[in-house]
Write a protein that holds these residues in place. Structure first.
Motif, PDB file in Angstrom:
ATOM      1  N   THR A  54      -8.465  -5.609  -0.452  1.00 34.36           N
ATOM      2  CA  THR A  54      -8.212  -4.218  -0.782  1.00 34.36           C
ATOM      3  C   THR A  54      -8.796  -3.325   0.309  1.00 34.36           C
ATOM      4  O   THR A  54      -9.478  -3.801   1.209  1.00 34.36           O
ATOM      5  CB  THR A  54      -8.777  -3.852  -2.160  1.00 34.36           C
ATOM      6  OG1 THR A  54      -8.213  -2.602  -2.583  1.00 34.36           O
ATOM      7  CG2 THR A  54     -10.292  -3.731  -2.139  1.00 34.36           C
ATOM      8  N   TRP A  78      -3.951  -1.640  -3.208  1.00 38.23           N
ATOM      9  CA  TRP A  78      -4.857  -0.528  -3.471  1.00 38.23           C
ATOM     10  C   TRP A  78      -5.991  -0.989  -4.387  1.00 38.23           C
ATOM     11  O   TRP A  78      -5.794  -1.856  -5.254  1.00 38.23           O
ATOM     12  CB  TRP A  78      -4.116   0.625  -4.144  1.00 38.23           C
ATOM     13  CG  TRP A  78      -3.117   1.345  -3.311  1.00 38.23           C
ATOM     14  CD1 TRP A  78      -1.757   1.267  -3.416  1.00 38.23           C
ATOM     15  CD2 TRP A  78      -3.381   2.285  -2.264  1.00 38.23           C
ATOM     16  NE1 TRP A  78      -1.160   2.088  -2.492  1.00 38.23           N
ATOM     17  CE2 TRP A  78      -2.128   2.728  -1.767  1.00 38.23           C
ATOM     18  CE3 TRP A  78      -4.547   2.783  -1.688  1.00 38.23           C
ATOM     19  CZ2 TRP A  78      -2.014   3.652  -0.732  1.00 38.23           C
ATOM     20  CZ3 TRP A  78      -4.434   3.712  -0.656  1.00 38.23           C
ATOM     21  CH2 TRP A  78      -3.187   4.135  -0.189  1.00 38.23           C
ATOM     22  N   TYR A 100       5.045  -1.184   4.825  1.00 37.63           N
ATOM     23  CA  TYR A 100       3.656  -1.023   5.256  1.00 37.63           C
ATOM     24  C   TYR A 100       3.533  -1.391   6.703  1.00 37.63           C
ATOM     25  O   TYR A 100       4.179  -2.332   7.146  1.00 37.63           O
ATOM     26  CB  TYR A 100       2.754  -1.937   4.415  1.00 37.63           C
ATOM     27  CG  TYR A 100       1.356  -2.081   4.967  1.00 37.63           C
ATOM     28  CD1 TYR A 100       0.945  -3.280   5.513  1.00 37.63           C
ATOM     29  CD2 TYR A 100       0.468  -1.028   4.960  1.00 37.63           C
ATOM     30  CE1 TYR A 100      -0.338  -3.438   6.009  1.00 37.63           C
ATOM     31  CE2 TYR A 100      -0.808  -1.179   5.443  1.00 37.63           C
ATOM     32  CZ  TYR A 100      -1.209  -2.385   5.962  1.00 37.63           C
ATOM     33  OH  TYR A 100      -2.480  -2.528   6.454  1.00 37.63           O
ATOM     34  N   THR A 149      -3.651   0.833  10.053  1.00 38.94           N
ATOM     35  CA  THR A 149      -3.440   1.042   8.628  1.00 38.94           C
ATOM     36  C   THR A 149      -1.979   0.830   8.236  1.00 38.94           C
ATOM     37  O   THR A 149      -1.670   0.625   7.063  1.00 38.94           O
ATOM     38  CB  THR A 149      -3.820   2.469   8.220  1.00 38.94           C
ATOM     39  OG1 THR A 149      -3.002   3.401   8.952  1.00 38.94           O
ATOM     40  CG2 THR A 149      -5.288   2.757   8.489  1.00 38.94           C
ATOM     41  N   CYS A 153       3.367   2.612  -5.377  1.00 42.38           N
ATOM     42  CA  CYS A 153       3.080   1.295  -5.934  1.00 42.38           C
ATOM     43  C   CYS A 153       2.631   1.426  -7.393  1.00 42.38           C
ATOM     44  O   CYS A 153       1.893   2.340  -7.747  1.00 42.38           O
ATOM     45  CB  CYS A 153       1.991   0.605  -5.106  1.00 42.38           C
ATOM     46  SG  CYS A 153       1.640  -1.088  -5.629  1.00 42.38           S
ATOM     47  N   ASP A 205       2.699   4.526  -1.502  1.00 45.07           N
ATOM     48  CA  ASP A 205       2.190   5.582  -2.383  1.00 45.07           C
ATOM     49  C   ASP A 205       2.732   5.449  -3.803  1.00 45.07           C
ATOM     50  O   ASP A 205       2.071   5.864  -4.759  1.00 45.07           O
ATOM     51  CB  ASP A 205       2.548   6.959  -1.819  1.00 45.07           C
ATOM     52  CG  ASP A 205       1.821   7.256  -0.509  1.00 45.07           C
ATOM     53  OD1 ASP A 205       0.769   6.629  -0.267  1.00 45.07           O
ATOM     54  OD2 ASP A 205       2.309   8.098   0.263  1.00 45.07           O
ATOM     55  N   LEU A 215       0.846  -1.196   0.000  1.00 45.33           N
ATOM     56  CA  LEU A 215       0.000   0.000   0.000  1.00 45.33           C
ATOM     57  C   LEU A 215       0.881   1.245   0.000  1.00 45.33           C
ATOM     58  O   LEU A 215       0.510   2.281   0.547  1.00 45.33           O
ATOM     59  CB  LEU A 215      -0.937  -0.015   1.211  1.00 45.33           C
ATOM     60  CG  LEU A 215      -1.975  -1.146   1.218  1.00 45.33           C
ATOM     61  CD1 LEU A 215      -2.723  -1.185   2.543  1.00 45.33           C
ATOM     62  CD2 LEU A 215      -2.958  -0.998   0.050  1.00 45.33           C
ATOM     63  N   ARG A 241      -7.193   0.210  -7.017  1.00 50.14           N
ATOM     64  CA  ARG A 241      -6.927   0.357  -8.456  1.00 50.14           C
ATOM     65  C   ARG A 241      -6.120  -0.810  -9.019  1.00 50.14           C
ATOM     66  O   ARG A 241      -6.052  -0.981 -10.250  1.00 50.14           O
ATOM     67  CB  ARG A 241      -6.202   1.675  -8.732  1.00 50.14           C
ATOM     68  CG  ARG A 241      -4.821   1.804  -8.112  1.00 50.14           C
ATOM     69  CD  ARG A 241      -4.247   3.192  -8.379  1.00 50.14           C
ATOM     70  NE  ARG A 241      -2.927   3.412  -7.822  1.00 50.14           N
ATOM     71  CZ  ARG A 241      -2.693   3.833  -6.576  1.00 50.14           C
ATOM     72  NH1 ARG A 241      -3.721   4.085  -5.776  1.00 50.14           N
ATOM     73  NH2 ARG A 241      -1.461   4.029  -6.156  1.00 50.14           N
TER      74      ARG A 241
END
Length: 255
Positions: A71, A52, A255, A167, A27, A25, A23, A54
């Motif tokens: 996700t 993510w 992460y 998170t 990626c 930024d 996750l 997407r």
């Protein structure tokens, strides 16, 4: 030798319970392909890839059939309306996700609005249907053990399938003290739930400590991919090193 065998048993279980995660930024598709390649090892497959939204479709297309795709929803802040959270959930499932990791509105909980957490989880669970919903409580920013327990209870009342610590995007993420609070809440719930420790778990020894706590609170043998997950990226290297009989590895954690 006995200690090594016990550590390897813990590593084998932790690998099966791992949500291998990217996750970051930065990626991109190449990173997702690399993640999918790492998910299947000589010792078996991880439980899931956590990516993510997407990248959910790509991950589903290239991942091994026995590897789930998880996700994230309203991630990492939890700031959204219930309707926006539901829409994100439906979109993620359409893109191929099998599991939903959602951030609760923890700021509202800190203001005393526990009902907001219940409502958010209820709505996301409704949108998710049969897909498991892991409620991310962000325990590292909650101010007390009592507040963590309130968050856990509200998520349980809302219908969460898992309680997840973090998170991985705040200074304090998974801790054993937070895990104990969440596992205790799970043990006292009136229905089965799972637990996920996420963020900052890098070594087999650290993973083993969480598994031992689960044995103590939930009963020996409770932890399995259906009930227990680790959310991590670098942990896999340490688990493989342990299973290879090598010295423990502490990997950089994205992460």
């Amino acid at each position: 030798m006995t200690d090594l065998l016990a550590e390897q048993d813990a590593a084998r279980l932790a690998l099966r319970c791992l949500d291998l995660t990217n996750l970051n930024d930065d990626c991109d598709e190449d990173a997702i392909r690399a993640l999918a390649e790492r998910a299947v090892t000589r010792y078996g497959s991880v439980a899931a890839l956590c990516v993510w939204p997407r990248f959910a479709r790509l991950a589903r297309e290239i991942a091994a059939p026995d590897v789930k795709i998880a996700t994230v929803v309203v991630f990492p802040t939890g700031e959204a309306t219930d309707e926006e959270a539901m829409e994100e959930t439906r979109d993620a499932l359409f893109e191929g996700a099998d599991e939903i990791d959602m951030v609760i509105p923890w700021r509202e909980l800190m203001e005393g609005r526990d009902a907001s957490v219940r409502s958010r989880v209820e709505r996301v669970k409704r949108a998710a249907g049969d897909a498991p919903v892991k409620a991310i409580l962000e325990t590292g920013v909650l101010e007390s053990a009592a507040m963590m327990r309130r968050a856990a209870d509200a998520a349980i009342e809302g219908g969460a399938d898992f309680l997840k610590t973090s998170t991985g995007k705040v200074p304090v993420n998974a801790t054993l003290s937070a895990a104990e609070i969440l596992l205790t809440a799970i043990s006292q719930a009136d229905r089965p739930l799972g637990f996920k420790a996420a963020g900052g778990i890098r070594t087999t020894a650290e993973a083993w400590a969480y598994l031992e706590m689960a044995d103590r609170i939930m009963g020996e043998g409770w932890a399995s991919p259906q009930t227990f997950r680790f959310g991590a990226s670098g942990l896999l290297d340490s688990l493989i090193a342990t299973l290879n009989g090598a010295a423990p590895v502490t990997a950089a954690e994205g992460y």
